[in-house]
Design a protein around this motif. Structure first.
Motif, PDB file in Angstrom:
ATOM      1  N   THR A 181      -2.053   1.994  15.724  1.00  0.00           N
ATOM      2  CA  THR A 181      -1.392   2.546  14.538  1.00  0.00           C
ATOM      3  C   THR A 181      -2.356   2.627  13.347  1.00  0.00           C
ATOM      4  O   THR A 181      -3.089   1.687  13.078  1.00  0.00           O
ATOM      5  N   THR A 182      -2.305   3.745  12.632  1.00  0.00           N
ATOM      6  CA  THR A 182      -3.112   3.871  11.412  1.00  0.00           C
ATOM      7  C   THR A 182      -2.361   3.235  10.244  1.00  0.00           C
ATOM      8  O   THR A 182      -1.146   3.017  10.324  1.00  0.00           O
ATOM      9  N   VAL A 183      -3.098   2.997   9.166  1.00  0.00           N
ATOM     10  CA  VAL A 183      -2.471   2.424   7.969  1.00  0.00           C
ATOM     11  C   VAL A 183      -1.358   3.341   7.476  1.00  0.00           C
ATOM     12  O   VAL A 183      -0.256   2.901   7.142  1.00  0.00           O
TER      13      VAL A 183
ATOM     14  N   GLU B  97      -0.685  -1.808  -0.970  1.00  0.00           N
ATOM     15  CA  GLU B  97      -1.608  -2.945  -0.871  1.00  0.00           C
ATOM     16  C   GLU B  97      -1.140  -3.988   0.165  1.00  0.00           C
ATOM     17  O   GLU B  97      -1.854  -4.931   0.476  1.00  0.00           O
ATOM     18  N   GLU B  98       0.075  -3.785   0.685  1.00  0.00           N
ATOM     19  CA  GLU B  98       0.583  -4.712   1.710  1.00  0.00           C
ATOM     20  C   GLU B  98       0.303  -4.225   3.132  1.00  0.00           C
ATOM     21  O   GLU B  98       0.712  -4.858   4.101  1.00  0.00           O
TER      22      GLU B  98
ATOM     23  N   GLY C 299       5.434 -10.573   5.947  1.00  0.00           N
ATOM     24  CA  GLY C 299       6.229  -9.374   6.178  1.00  0.00           C
ATOM     25  C   GLY C 299       7.697  -9.435   5.837  1.00  0.00           C
ATOM     26  O   GLY C 299       8.187  -8.692   4.982  1.00  0.00           O
ATOM     27  N   ASP C 300       8.451 -10.334   6.500  1.00  0.00           N
ATOM     28  CA  ASP C 300       9.903 -10.299   6.280  1.00  0.00           C
ATOM     29  C   ASP C 300      10.268 -10.801   4.887  1.00  0.00           C
ATOM     30  O   ASP C 300      11.254 -10.379   4.307  1.00  0.00           O
ATOM     31  N   GLN C 301       9.429 -11.698   4.315  1.00  0.00           N
ATOM     32  CA  GLN C 301       9.697 -12.175   2.953  1.00  0.00           C
ATOM     33  C   GLN C 301       9.574 -11.020   1.953  1.00  0.00           C
ATOM     34  O   GLN C 301      10.342 -10.940   0.990  1.00  0.00           O
ATOM     35  N   ILE C 302       8.615 -10.130   2.212  1.00  0.00           N
ATOM     36  CA  ILE C 302       8.405  -8.980   1.315  1.00  0.00           C
ATOM     37  C   ILE C 302       9.634  -8.071   1.342  1.00  0.00           C
ATOM     38  O   ILE C 302      10.150  -7.657   0.297  1.00  0.00           O
TER      39      ILE C 302
END
Length: 457
Positions: A156-158, A178-179, A373-376
């Motif tokens: 996967t690409t950004v 930025e994440e 991840g999930d916190q974000i």
């Protein structure tokens, strides 16, 4: 539910090897056992003694300990994420994957109707061979699950990783550019040749139903999106709050908090797994932010990397400057009890899903500093959709400055600020719904009925 209502179920529980998963699975087990259903709870052997005190129905909830094999890369004796850094948790996942034969032997003996699991992609296949219904029980937000409906592979690409799935029910809840490294880290190997995303997606696609520890009042559109995306029934257990404890806060905390005005103290806790670095975000900048806000504060943090105590990590002169106003504590604290103390007025935290449910039942203002991840995504739900808290602004390399933390705290604590008061009102309204016993009871009864209907099919 009376005995004549419906047949009683026998449900096996098999959560991911983390206390943030064991505990909500056990809370749900208690709710089901309260209604007369039998629970068989699979977990690593060393974890059982730490959970036994949370088992409210030992006659109906039985633990089945698993012996985790030694795996290269996994610290000797490690059985949970609390002693395994994030970048080594793939070895822990692989170790638990190796218990398949033990799990099969247990299932053949106990013959449950249903197995509820989360990370174990091989459970559905094993369950079906034995005539058991596999149901994924998700103890993170449905919003994360909805985001995961886009399969992210190692290639996967950004740009692809940052795109929302077609039809995603919100344009405001998403990762920021930025994440991207955090999102892409989930596309790395997570044991047994699968990426984290592949592991999760396989558990979803192979299950007979997807169950969530949540309610429609908080995550309705995302739940509908998951149901449509996976073409499966979505079941809701409600938040499965544990029964109110009669435990009292220790005198040492009561005495310290009593020195301050009601609703004036800022409390910060990042849970058992967060370990900050001393210089870059982190530890020192964080505590200086609390000093700068000018309010009384209690900060509960693990000693940062390379330090044996929090005291040795504090900035020079800090303790003297905040004496009588601020306390930085390096040990375990009774977070839930502290949050309900009338003098705590603001809670600064990482927005882990378990912690999220705790603060939704309080009267505190909420300031969020998500890390993973999930916190974000949980944070975006609280801030952008439900509008009950604020996220601290980050600078270059996702750094949190003392100024940005201080500003966020002062903003939510300003009683003359119209926006801050709106956040308070929104949260109070949500708390009223969530704390309603009839609402909770309705969710668990509907959940049990859905499980019984699935077993009958």
């Amino acid at each position: 539910m009376g005995k004549s209502d419906c047949s009683k179920l026998h449900i096996a529980m098999f959560p991911w090897a983390a206390y943030g998963h064991f505990i909500p699975f056990l809370h749900l087990s208690n709710k089901l056992a309260q209604k007369g259903h039998k629970i068989s709870f699979l977990l690593p052997r060393g974890v059982q003694p730490k959970l036994e005190n949370l088992n409210q129905f030992p006659s109906l909830i039985q633990f089945f300990p698993l012996l985790l094999p030694c795996v290269d890369g996994l610290p000797p004796g490690a059985e949970t994420t609390s002693v395994v850094p994030l970048n080594q948790q793939k070895y822990l996942a692989f170790a638990v994957d190796q218990t398949r034969d033990q799990v099969e032997s247990i299932f053949k003996v106990i013959k449950p109707d249903i197995v509820m699991y989360d990370f174990w992609f091989w459970i559905p296949d094993l369950a079906r061979q034995l005539g058991i219904r596999p149901i994924t029980y998700v103890v993170v937000s449905s919003m994360s699950a909805a985001y995961n409906t886009t399969m992210i592979t190692k290639e996967t690409t950004v740009e692809e990783a940052m795109e929302l799935p077609p039809g995603y029910p919100s344009s405001t809840v998403r990762f920021k550019d930025e994440e991207a490294p955090i999102v892409l880290s989930m596309a790395r190997d997570f044991g047994s040749g699968l990426t984290f995303y592949q592991r999760i997606n396989t558990t979803f696609t192979q299950s007979d139903a997807i169950a969530f520890r949540t309610c429609r009042e908080i995550e309705g559109p995302f739940l509908d999106f998951v149901a449509q995306g996976f073409r499966k029934p979505v079941l809701l257990s409600g938040p499965s709050f544990p029964e109110t404890k009669t435990k009292q806060l220790d005198d040492k905390w009561v005495n310290w908090l009593s020195k301050f005005e009601p609703g004036s103290v800022v409390f910060c806790s990042f849970g058992s797994q967060s370990e900050l670095q001393k210089d870059e975000f982190h530890f020192q900048e964080l505590v200086l932010g609390f000093e700068l806000c000018g309010l009384p504060f209690l900060v509960a943090l693990k000693p940062p990397q390379g330090c044996s105590t929090v005291e040795e990590a504090l900035p020079e002169g800090f303790e003297e400057r905040v004496k009588g106003r601020g306390l930085v504590y390096g040990g375990w604290v009774p977070q839930e009890l502290l949050l309900h103390h009338p003098n705590i007025g603001c809670f600064v935290n990482h927005c882990g899903y378990g912690t999220m449910w705790e603060f939704l039942l309080t009267d505190c203002q909420i300031v969020l500093i998500p890390e993973i991840g999930d916190q974000i995504l949980n944070t975006r739900l609280m801030v952008n959709e439900l509008k009950i808290g604020v996220e601290v602004e980050r600078g270059k390399n996702r750094q949190v400055s003392k100024e940005s933390l201080s500003e966020a705290i002062k903003f939510v604590m300003d009683k003359d600020n119209e926006t801050a008061n709106k956040l308070r009102a929104n949260r109070a309204k949500l708390k009223q719904t969530l704390s309603n016993r009839d609402v909770q009871e309705k969710y668990i009864n509907s959940f049990i009925q859905a499980l019984q209907d699935l077993v009958k099919k």
